[in-house]
Design an enzyme around this catalytic site. Sequence first.
Site, PDB file in Angstrom:
ATOM      1  N   LEU A 128       9.583   2.367   3.702  1.00 41.23           N
ATOM      2  CA  LEU A 128       8.130   2.317   3.508  1.00 41.23           C
ATOM      3  C   LEU A 128       7.689   0.886   3.230  1.00 41.23           C
ATOM      4  O   LEU A 128       8.084   0.287   2.230  1.00 41.23           O
ATOM      5  CB  LEU A 128       7.731   3.225   2.348  1.00 41.23           C
ATOM      6  CG  LEU A 128       6.235   3.325   2.054  1.00 41.23           C
ATOM      7  CD1 LEU A 128       5.503   4.003   3.212  1.00 41.23           C
ATOM      8  CD2 LEU A 128       5.994   4.108   0.755  1.00 41.23           C
ATOM      9  N   HIS A 231      10.706  -1.787  -8.654  1.00 38.47           N
ATOM     10  CA  HIS A 231      10.038  -3.053  -8.352  1.00 38.47           C
ATOM     11  C   HIS A 231       8.536  -2.857  -8.524  1.00 38.47           C
ATOM     12  O   HIS A 231       7.998  -1.775  -8.230  1.00 38.47           O
ATOM     13  CB  HIS A 231      10.362  -3.442  -6.911  1.00 38.47           C
ATOM     14  CG  HIS A 231       9.972  -4.822  -6.528  1.00 38.47           C
ATOM     15  ND1 HIS A 231       8.671  -5.183  -6.262  1.00 38.47           N
ATOM     16  CD2 HIS A 231      10.715  -5.942  -6.340  1.00 38.47           C
ATOM     17  CE1 HIS A 231       8.623  -6.455  -5.928  1.00 38.47           C
ATOM     18  NE2 HIS A 231       9.851  -6.942  -5.976  1.00 38.47           N
TER      19      HIS A 231
END
Length: 383
Positions: A128, A231
Amino acid sequence: MLVIRPIELQDLAALEALSADTGYGLTTLPRDTKLLARRIKASRHGFEKLTDDDRPRGETYLFVLEDLGTGRIVGTSGIVAKVGGFEPFYAYRIETTIHESKMLNVRSEIRVLHLDKEHDGPCEVGSLFLAPKYRHSGAGRLLSLCRFLFMAQFPEYFDPEVIAEMRGVVDPQGRSPFWDALGRHFFDIDYPTADYLSMVNKRFIADLMPKYPIYIRLLPPEAQAVVGKVHEQTEPAMRMLKDEGFRDSGRVDIFDGGPVTRCPLAEIRTVRTSLFAPISEIVDAPFEAEPYLICNARQDFRACQGPLQLLADGTVRIGIQQAMALKTKVGDSVRFATPRPVQVKPDGAHDTGCGSSLPPPVFRGRAGEGAIDQELASHEPPP
């Protein structure tokens, strides 16, 4: 108008351009032309196999998000029908053990990493990435959730359990606190190199990865702090998957320590709540309706977002822009779901919501098929 479609060989240059912007930690989009070309070919093979009756064997499906206004490829997302097989799926399983001393009146919960490998693993969603210019517009939700519309339409081609490896904490220079504290001592290579090699051949993992449990408390504080953390650019994707029903699996990535989330395919919100209905009206004017994620429910998969009304007779009304993006006409069926968790209700009234007592132009029946074909032809580039 943005549309999701399967990747094609001619998209290689655009995919390379996207991979250059991904930063470190997105393993499935390496900065390697040959590997990207191989991924595209594998994806094309996966889509071609949608007509057979084989059970999932590791086929990959890679989608791109195309801006029809500019022709640019601005995002990617993908599915692996089943991980494992000849190259097992590796992850660290986190277990909590209790250490207690009555004499010292000390009781500690100690988290321990155990190396897991699955040869008959689940389905995995990943790859993604959305170009920064298109973020915060709803495009990311379309890019992510379109995969679940595809899986809802073809569930037999996917393992009944679905996982998502979320990107862990990696800085802009490619430094991973988790890798530096653990993996680097056994592999003697930096994180970007290890991440890249995992796409080429996973054999080195079996050769060098420590087999014995690792006490998280023995890692440096900087590494302990990122175990199971995502992240910062992955946080929106994580929230989206939680909305879909994904939960922490108690496993983390062996390279960056990012969490592995999991959900049964049948329990994913988009899969569970999506509906399938024929198109009875294609409207050539704005009309008031809730936005939906809509796909054409065919092997030549296409998906977009736009207004849709579920009518009382079980058919749907969509706009001409959506029909053109999906390459559908009156009489074709679509699968659709809300972009966020809400209840889908049929609309018995055919109110246009356009501030006029006159209905918008509508394409119906056989005449409608001709009209939409004519409209599509008028937008095709000259030969």
